[in-house]
Design a protein around this motif. Structure first.
Motif, short mmCIF file in Angstrom:
data_model
loop_
_atom_site.label_atom_id
_atom_site.label_comp_id
_atom_site.label_asym_id
_atom_site.label_seq_id
_atom_site.Cartn_x
_atom_site.Cartn_y
_atom_site.Cartn_z
N GLY A 103 -1.63 55.89 45.48
CA GLY A 103 -2.83 55.23 44.98
C GLY A 103 -3.33 54.12 45.88
O GLY A 103 -4.07 53.27 45.44
N GLU A 104 -2.90 54.15 47.15
CA GLU A 104 -3.18 53.00 48.01
C GLU A 104 -4.66 52.79 48.31
O GLU A 104 -5.10 51.67 48.51
N GLN A 105 -5.42 53.87 48.33
CA GLN A 105 -6.82 53.73 48.73
C GLN A 105 -7.67 53.01 47.69
O GLN A 105 -8.75 52.52 47.99
N GLU A 106 -7.20 52.95 46.46
CA GLU A 106 -7.98 52.28 45.40
C GLU A 106 -8.41 50.87 45.77
O GLU A 106 -7.58 50.07 46.16
N SER A 150 4.92 56.78 45.13
CA SER A 150 3.98 56.51 44.05
C SER A 150 2.98 55.41 44.43
O SER A 150 1.79 55.50 44.14
N ALA A 151 3.47 54.40 45.12
CA ALA A 151 2.58 53.30 45.53
C ALA A 151 1.60 53.75 46.61
O ALA A 151 0.45 53.34 46.62
N MET A 152 2.07 54.61 47.51
CA MET A 152 1.20 55.08 48.60
C MET A 152 0.13 56.02 48.06
O MET A 152 -0.99 56.06 48.57
N VAL A 163 9.35 55.13 44.37
CA VAL A 163 8.38 54.03 44.21
C VAL A 163 7.41 54.03 45.39
O VAL A 163 6.19 53.91 45.22
N GLU A 164 7.97 54.19 46.58
CA GLU A 164 7.13 54.18 47.78
C GLU A 164 6.08 55.29 47.71
O GLU A 164 4.89 55.05 47.94
#
Lengths: 149, 149
Positions: free
Chosen positions: A146-149, A142-144, A139-140
DNA sequence: TATTGTTATACTCTATAACTATA
DNA sequence: TATAGTTATAGAGTATAACAATA
């Protein structure tokens, strides 16, 4: 995933609630018994594993930004738990290490940390803990991503 | 569990890092697109599911304390997204509901929330998500049980 | 007296930007 | 110019306590 949204089943919500419950309890335990904030405890944990680490590497290892590392390190140096040595290869940086007092404190904290973790996760079997660890890492990542969006 | 402590394998640490990564991304998405904080978004989500809810029940449903609920509700009323009606049964309390504008905003947010969740958790299968949900609930219950210590 | 909710206050955590000193 | 680290500042989250209105 459900097509309709229900807060109670929304994974970011469940993750946040579980993490807050655990963090609150851990942070109370460290603050009350050792006068440490979580950021400071993380630095001590890494310095106990690897000696002579630069602030930049501490930031990578603890997933904290350089400001948090800088302030936590300053507090630990102030308390005499951590010492800074010059870095001959780069005058802008320095090496951080635990002092004797720092090592002594770590020896006290480590069993407490493991005990508190044990209490909170004792509802889970050994396999379930490993599974949770693996799911959280995915999860981490995957979340990181796309973090720049 | 390992008898020796390694931060990288310490479950409270893994949970905190994963939750922070997810929360940061969600909170950016809500703030930038809708001008909402997470507490405000949670109230809207519950009010979309159950109309005419008291602040006390909102606090239970969102796991937030009464101060957070009070401030988030005040901000939503100020924006015209939520309305307060008198509670005939108890003059100290009141009922909160989404206004027309509140419902319209929810209709915009819900798909975005599901899409962002989908992106972040798409590394997990449907079964793995259900498993994660169940593990998190058990950890939460276990952490809360010993919270007073 | 006890409870619902608000306000005041403060501390932690996180993020942005400006700054310093070195490279 | 770019990088390592510090300092300044502010926003957001969370907690305690004091308070007003009502039960």
């Amino acid at each position: 995933m459900p097509a309709t949204l229900r807060l109670d089943r929304f994974l970011p919500y469940r993750l946040s609630v579980a993490s807050n419950a655990v963090s609150t309890r851990i942070s109370n335990a460290y603050r009350r018994r050792f006068g440490l904030k979580i950021a400071e405890w993380r630095l001590i944990a890494i310095l106990a594993e690897h000696d002579r680490v630069t602030p930049a590497r501490l930031g990578e290892a603890t997933r904290m930004d350089k400001i948090t590392v800088s302030r936590a390190a300053a507090a630990l140096v102030e308390r005499g738990l951590v010492a800074a040595d010059a870095n001959p290869a780069d005058g802008r940086s320095h090496f951080l290490s635990l002092t004797g007092d720092g090592r002594a404190l770590y020896a006290e904290i480590a069993p407490v940390a493991l005990a508190v973790e044990g209490e909170m996760f004792d509802a889970l079997s050994r396999d379930e803990r490993a599974l949770l660890d693996a799911l959280l890492r995915r999860v981490e990542a995957s979340a990181m991503r796309g973090e720049q969006e």
